[in-house]
Design an enzyme around this catalytic site. Structure first.
Site, PDB file in Angstrom:
ATOM      1  N   ALA A  65       0.858  -1.188   0.000  1.00  0.00           N
ATOM      2  CA  ALA A  65       0.000   0.000   0.000  1.00  0.00           C
ATOM      3  C   ALA A  65       0.891   1.234   0.000  1.00  0.00           C
ATOM      4  CB  ALA A  65      -0.882  -0.013   1.243  1.00  0.00           C
ATOM      5  N   GLU A 132       4.901  -5.001   7.232  1.00  0.00           N
ATOM      6  CA  GLU A 132       4.099  -3.977   7.924  1.00  0.00           C
ATOM      7  C   GLU A 132       4.531  -3.775   9.369  1.00  0.00           C
ATOM      8  OE1 GLU A 132       2.917  -6.418   5.999  1.00  0.00           O
ATOM      9  OE2 GLU A 132       1.292  -5.682   4.730  1.00  0.00           O
TER      10      GLU A 132
HETATM   11  C1  LIG Z   1      -1.812  -3.270   2.577  1.00  0.00           C
HETATM   12  C2  LIG Z   1      -1.394  -2.763   3.894  1.00  0.00           C
HETATM   13  C3  LIG Z   1      -2.420  -2.789   4.931  1.00  0.00           C
HETATM   14  C4  LIG Z   1      -0.186  -2.290   4.202  1.00  0.00           C
HETATM   15  C5  LIG Z   1       0.987  -2.183   3.384  1.00  0.00           C
HETATM   16  O1  LIG Z   1       1.141  -2.692   2.306  1.00  0.00           O
HETATM   17  S1  LIG Z   1       2.185  -1.215   4.109  1.00  0.00           S
HETATM   18  C6  LIG Z   1       3.493  -1.195   2.907  1.00  0.00           C
HETATM   19  C7  LIG Z   1       4.341  -2.399   2.993  1.00  0.00           C
HETATM   20  N1  LIG Z   1       5.487  -2.237   2.126  1.00  0.00           N
HETATM   21  C8  LIG Z   1       6.649  -1.781   2.535  1.00  0.00           C
HETATM   22  O2  LIG Z   1       6.857  -1.489   3.692  1.00  0.00           O
HETATM   23  C9  LIG Z   1       7.733  -1.653   1.470  1.00  0.00           C
HETATM   24  C10 LIG Z   1       8.218  -0.212   1.387  1.00  0.00           C
HETATM   25  N2  LIG Z   1       9.278  -0.052   0.414  1.00  0.00           N
HETATM   26  C11 LIG Z   1      10.532  -0.483   0.620  1.00  0.00           C
HETATM   27  O3  LIG Z   1      10.855  -1.133   1.586  1.00  0.00           O
HETATM   28  C12 LIG Z   1      11.553  -0.097  -0.413  1.00  0.00           C
HETATM   29  O4  LIG Z   1      11.084   1.011  -1.132  1.00  0.00           O
HETATM   30  C13 LIG Z   1      11.863  -1.225  -1.417  1.00  0.00           C
HETATM   31  C14 LIG Z   1      12.554  -2.381  -0.667  1.00  0.00           C
HETATM   32  C15 LIG Z   1      10.632  -1.732  -2.122  1.00  0.00           C
HETATM   33  C16 LIG Z   1      12.844  -0.679  -2.492  1.00  0.00           C
HETATM   34  O5  LIG Z   1      13.953  -0.071  -1.875  1.00  0.00           O
HETATM   35  P1  LIG Z   1      14.942   0.900  -2.699  1.00  0.00           P
HETATM   36  O6  LIG Z   1      15.982   1.367  -1.766  1.00  0.00           O
HETATM   37  O7  LIG Z   1      15.354   0.217  -3.956  1.00  0.00           O
HETATM   38  O8  LIG Z   1      14.029   2.102  -3.191  1.00  0.00           O
HETATM   39  P2  LIG Z   1      13.405   3.327  -2.342  1.00  0.00           P
HETATM   40  O9  LIG Z   1      14.306   4.502  -2.488  1.00  0.00           O
HETATM   41  O10 LIG Z   1      13.060   2.895  -0.967  1.00  0.00           O
HETATM   42  O11 LIG Z   1      12.036   3.565  -3.122  1.00  0.00           O
HETATM   43  C17 LIG Z   1      11.962   4.255  -4.383  1.00  0.00           C
HETATM   44  C18 LIG Z   1      10.742   5.147  -4.349  1.00  0.00           C
HETATM   45  O12 LIG Z   1       9.576   4.339  -4.210  1.00  0.00           O
HETATM   46  C19 LIG Z   1       8.843   4.782  -3.063  1.00  0.00           C
HETATM   47  N3  LIG Z   1       8.138   3.650  -2.446  1.00  0.00           N
HETATM   48  C20 LIG Z   1       8.544   2.370  -2.337  1.00  0.00           C
HETATM   49  N4  LIG Z   1       7.621   1.655  -1.702  1.00  0.00           N
HETATM   50  C21 LIG Z   1       6.604   2.487  -1.405  1.00  0.00           C
HETATM   51  C22 LIG Z   1       5.358   2.314  -0.747  1.00  0.00           C
HETATM   52  N5  LIG Z   1       4.940   1.133  -0.285  1.00  0.00           N
HETATM   53  N6  LIG Z   1       4.574   3.390  -0.605  1.00  0.00           N
HETATM   54  C23 LIG Z   1       4.946   4.603  -1.092  1.00  0.00           C
HETATM   55  N7  LIG Z   1       6.111   4.813  -1.739  1.00  0.00           N
HETATM   56  C24 LIG Z   1       6.918   3.759  -1.886  1.00  0.00           C
HETATM   57  C25 LIG Z   1       9.910   5.333  -2.146  1.00  0.00           C
HETATM   58  O13 LIG Z   1       9.361   6.171  -1.183  1.00  0.00           O
HETATM   59  C26 LIG Z   1      10.785   6.060  -3.135  1.00  0.00           C
HETATM   60  O14 LIG Z   1      10.165   7.280  -3.497  1.00  0.00           O
HETATM   61  P3  LIG Z   1      11.007   8.654  -3.530  1.00  0.00           P
HETATM   62  O15 LIG Z   1      12.003   8.454  -4.631  1.00  0.00           O
HETATM   63  O16 LIG Z   1       9.976   9.697  -3.826  1.00  0.00           O
HETATM   64  O17 LIG Z   1      11.663   8.794  -2.196  1.00  0.00           O
END
Ligand SMILES: CC(C)=CC(=O)SCCNC(=O)CCNC(=O)[C@H](O)C(C)(C)COP(=O)(O)OP(=O)(O)OC[C@H]1O[C@@H](n2cnc3c(N)ncnc32)[C@H](O)[C@@H]1OP(=O)(O)O
Length: 258
Positions: A65, A132
């Protein structure tokens, strides 16, 4: 209907829905989930389509999400909107089969969306996780339930309590994914599987899916009774007559989905 966060295409009897927010690893925001819901409803209503593939990019199926969208929500916001459930469960309601073709990250809601599908085919680079807990919450789109049923309590607890990711090979060993294929062959393999399903008798396929799903929801005795009733009912279809006649006559069946 035009979509901004996904690409929807039809290849004969197969629909392909590609999640498309490359800047955010396909983080599932409200717009994308609304569009996915509309796409899945259109697919259910389209008599030409017999099977659907949901996929993402080579880097990410979906990284969960959208955390940026979720971060400032209050308890009242999420409770009153029935957040997640309200707009996320269409995939689990579809009657036609869904294949998740997963490359890269399938985290949080991404993993949960894949688990709502009927078959997960994973690329060698796929990574599954429910992180999460690291955000101070728990999975909210069925992860604690579907993951536990798929991989068992030991591994589900390991993943949900620590946020540990598993790779495609471990996911296949654990029973989360049906198959692992080379990353560059993912869509072709998913397409072959979808085409195979789409060529079969639609009522038989839909009832087979419903019967397998029943195994999650009921006792063994009740599930077996359900299966038997469905099995009997398929003898009322033209496709059963055609399928069995074709076998006896040593030819390919021509199903009419009736
Ligand atoms: C459904 C329910 C109830 C809950 C959920 O799903 S909570 C979300 C669970 N998911 C996560 O916690 C994963 C979050 N993301 C990461 O851990 C990392 O982004 C990664 C492992 C997928 C990739 O890491 P990497 O270092 O390669 O890249 P980043 O610099 O971290 O990300 C690039 C770009 O994408 C944005 N991003 C990634 N995931 C999300 C997300 N889930 N929501 C919003 N945005 C996300 C990240 O912020 C970054 O954006 P910016 O370049 O603007 O900083």
């Amino acid at each position: 209907m035009s979509y901004e966060t996904l690409v929807f295409e039809k290849r004969d009897a197969v629909a392909i829905v590609t999640l498309n927010r490359p800047d955010a690893y396909n983080a599932l925001n409200a717009q994308m989930m609304t569009e996915l819901t509309h796409a899945l409803r259109a697919i259910e209503a389209d008599d030409e389509i017999g099977c659907t593939i949901i996929t993402g990019s080579q880097k990410a199926f979906a990284a969960g999400a959208d955390i940026k969208e979720m971060a400032s929500k209050s308890y009242m916001d999420v409770f009153m909107a029935d957040f997640i459930t309200a707009n996320w469960e269409e995939a689990s309601r579809t009657r036609k089969p869904l294949i998740a073709a997963v490359a890269g990250y399938a985290l949080g809601g991404g993993c949960e969306l894949a688990m709502m599908c009927d078959i997960i085919i994973a690329a060698e680079n796929a990574k599954f996780g429910q992180p999460e807990i690291k955000l101070g919450v728990i999975p909210g789109a069925g992860g604690t339930q579907r993951l536990t049923r798929a991989v068992g309590k030991a591994k589900a607890m390991d993943m949900v309590l620590t946020g540990r990711r598993i790779d495609a090979e471990e996911a296949e060993r654990a029973g989360l994914v049906a198959r692992v294929v080379p990353t560059e062959e993912l869509l072709d393999e998913a397409l072959k599987t979808a085409e195979t399903i789409a060529e079969l008798s639609r009522p038989a396929v839909m009832l087979a899916k419903e019967s397998v799903d029943r195994a999650y929801e009921t006792t063994l005795a009740e599930g077996i009774r359900f299966e038997r009733r469905v099995f009997h009912s398929l003898f009322a279809t033209e496709d059963q007559k055609e399928g069995m006649a074709a076998f006896v006559e040593k030819r390919s069946p021509q199903f009419k989905n009736r």
